[in-house]
Design a protein around this motif. Structure first.
Motif, short mmCIF file in Angstrom:
data_model
loop_
_atom_site.label_atom_id
_atom_site.label_comp_id
_atom_site.label_asym_id
_atom_site.label_seq_id
_atom_site.Cartn_x
_atom_site.Cartn_y
_atom_site.Cartn_z
N LYS A 18 0.81 -1.21 0.00
CA LYS A 18 0.00 0.00 0.00
C LYS A 18 0.85 1.27 0.00
O LYS A 18 0.38 2.33 -0.44
N GLU A 19 2.10 1.19 0.46
CA GLU A 19 2.95 2.38 0.50
C GLU A 19 3.21 2.93 -0.90
O GLU A 19 3.42 4.13 -1.08
N MET A 20 3.19 2.05 -1.92
CA MET A 20 3.43 2.51 -3.29
C MET A 20 2.31 3.41 -3.78
O MET A 20 2.52 4.25 -4.65
N PHE A 21 1.11 3.26 -3.20
CA PHE A 21 -0.02 4.07 -3.62
C PHE A 21 0.07 5.50 -3.08
O PHE A 21 -0.70 6.37 -3.48
N ASP A 22 1.01 5.76 -2.17
CA ASP A 22 1.19 7.10 -1.61
C ASP A 22 2.08 7.97 -2.49
O ASP A 22 2.14 9.19 -2.28
N GLU A 23 2.80 7.38 -3.45
CA GLU A 23 3.67 8.16 -4.32
C GLU A 23 2.81 8.93 -5.33
O GLU A 23 1.84 8.38 -5.87
N PRO A 24 3.17 10.18 -5.62
CA PRO A 24 2.28 11.06 -6.41
C PRO A 24 1.88 10.51 -7.78
O PRO A 24 0.69 10.31 -8.03
N ILE A 25 2.86 10.25 -8.65
CA ILE A 25 2.52 9.79 -10.00
C ILE A 25 2.21 8.30 -10.00
O ILE A 25 1.19 7.86 -10.53
N LEU A 26 3.10 7.52 -9.40
CA LEU A 26 2.90 6.07 -9.39
C LEU A 26 1.59 5.70 -8.71
O LEU A 26 0.85 4.83 -9.18
N GLY A 27 1.27 6.37 -7.59
CA GLY A 27 0.03 6.07 -6.89
C GLY A 27 -1.19 6.34 -7.74
O GLY A 27 -2.15 5.56 -7.74
N ALA A 28 -1.16 7.45 -8.50
CA ALA A 28 -2.29 7.77 -9.37
C ALA A 28 -2.46 6.72 -10.46
O ALA A 28 -3.58 6.33 -10.80
N VAL A 29 -1.34 6.25 -11.01
CA VAL A 29 -1.39 5.20 -12.04
C VAL A 29 -1.96 3.91 -11.45
O VAL A 29 -2.84 3.27 -12.04
N LEU A 30 -1.47 3.52 -10.29
CA LEU A 30 -1.92 2.28 -9.67
C LEU A 30 -3.42 2.32 -9.37
O LEU A 30 -4.15 1.35 -9.62
N ARG A 31 -3.89 3.45 -8.85
CA ARG A 31 -5.32 3.56 -8.55
C ARG A 31 -6.15 3.57 -9.83
O ARG A 31 -7.22 2.94 -9.89
N THR A 32 -5.68 4.27 -10.86
CA THR A 32 -6.42 4.34 -12.12
C THR A 32 -6.54 2.95 -12.75
O THR A 32 -7.59 2.59 -13.29
N MET A 33 -5.47 2.18 -12.68
CA MET A 33 -5.47 0.85 -13.29
C MET A 33 -6.13 -0.21 -12.41
O MET A 33 -6.20 -1.37 -12.78
N GLY A 34 -6.60 0.20 -11.24
CA GLY A 34 -7.32 -0.73 -10.37
C GLY A 34 -6.43 -1.74 -9.68
O GLY A 34 -6.89 -2.84 -9.33
N MET A 35 -5.15 -1.38 -9.46
CA MET A 35 -4.26 -2.30 -8.76
C MET A 35 -4.70 -2.45 -7.30
O MET A 35 -5.45 -1.62 -6.77
#
Length: 215
Positions: A86-103
């Motif tokens: 879950k810590e990866m979802f806190d990063e600004p760009i990477l987190g937005a990508v992960l959430r958008t792609m439904g990771m």
């Protein structure tokens, strides 16, 4: 690698917010993962796709480098969401990508949340990729497998598919901070293992079976 990874990720976020069609966004992401491999001089070969049907599956690959993710995203068929800490979802760009792609964010303090997310993906007929080692191997040798992947597969009742990532450590050595050495990578998709007849007590046996096949 870094430039294209973040640029294409940002475009995927914008694309989804404009089009609102996950198939378009995923098609773009998978195509760009393949382009990334080609532009970095990496040749990816896949064997064993004939073992796969409609799914959904829980894919369980070994983990040698960051390039495993690009190879699996680009070359496994269908929409396959990754589970990530879950810590990866806190990063600004990477987190937005992960959430958008439904990771799927994995919170080790709240595993039931991940199970609920996996239940929703099963209803959507979407497959999931979880690295059972939990982290990248430092020397290429297979690490011990954690139990959570196999508990999830049994809980969901979906087949678990062992996948062997070969050559990714050589083309992306650990400690090189995302540097790429051109070369060959192979993904080997092994036969799915049914789980619908298994119970929680079978988790260790399933774990050893999957690890043994990958080894």
């Amino acid at each position: 690698f870094r430039g294209m990874l973040f640029a294409m990720g940002a475009i995927a976020v914008v694309l989804y917010r404009v089009v609102r069609d996950k198939t378009v966004t995923w098609g773009f992401a998978k195509a760009q993962a393949r382009n990334l491999a080609r532009m970095c001089g990496v040749r990816v070969k896949v064997r064993g796709l004939e073992h796969l049907g409609a799914g959904p599956y829980l894919f369980a690959p070994n983990h040698q480098s960051h390039f495993d993710i690009a190879a699996l995203l680009g070359y496994l068929p269908g929409i396959n969401r990754f589970a990530a800490k879950k810590e990866m979802f806190d990063e600004p760009i990477l987190g937005a990508v992960l959430r958008t792609m439904g990771m799927i964010p994995i919170d080790r303090d709240n595993p039931l949340d991940a199970i609920e997310r996996l239940n929703r993906l099963k209803l959507e007929n979407t497959s999931v990729i979880i690295f059972p080692e939990g982290t990248r191997s430092r020397d290429g040798r297979l690490l011990p497998f954690k139990k959570g992947v196999f508990v999830a597969a049994i809980h969901l009742g979906v087949p678990i598919v062992p996948v062997v990532c070969k050559g990714t450590q050589a083309i992306m050595p650990r400690g090189g901070y995302l540097s790429i050495v051109p070369g060959d990578v192979e993904l080997v998709v092994l036969e799915p293992i049914p789980t619908e007849a298994l119970t929680y007590e079978d988790r260790d046996r399933l774990r050893e079976m999957v690890r043994g096949r990958i080894a």
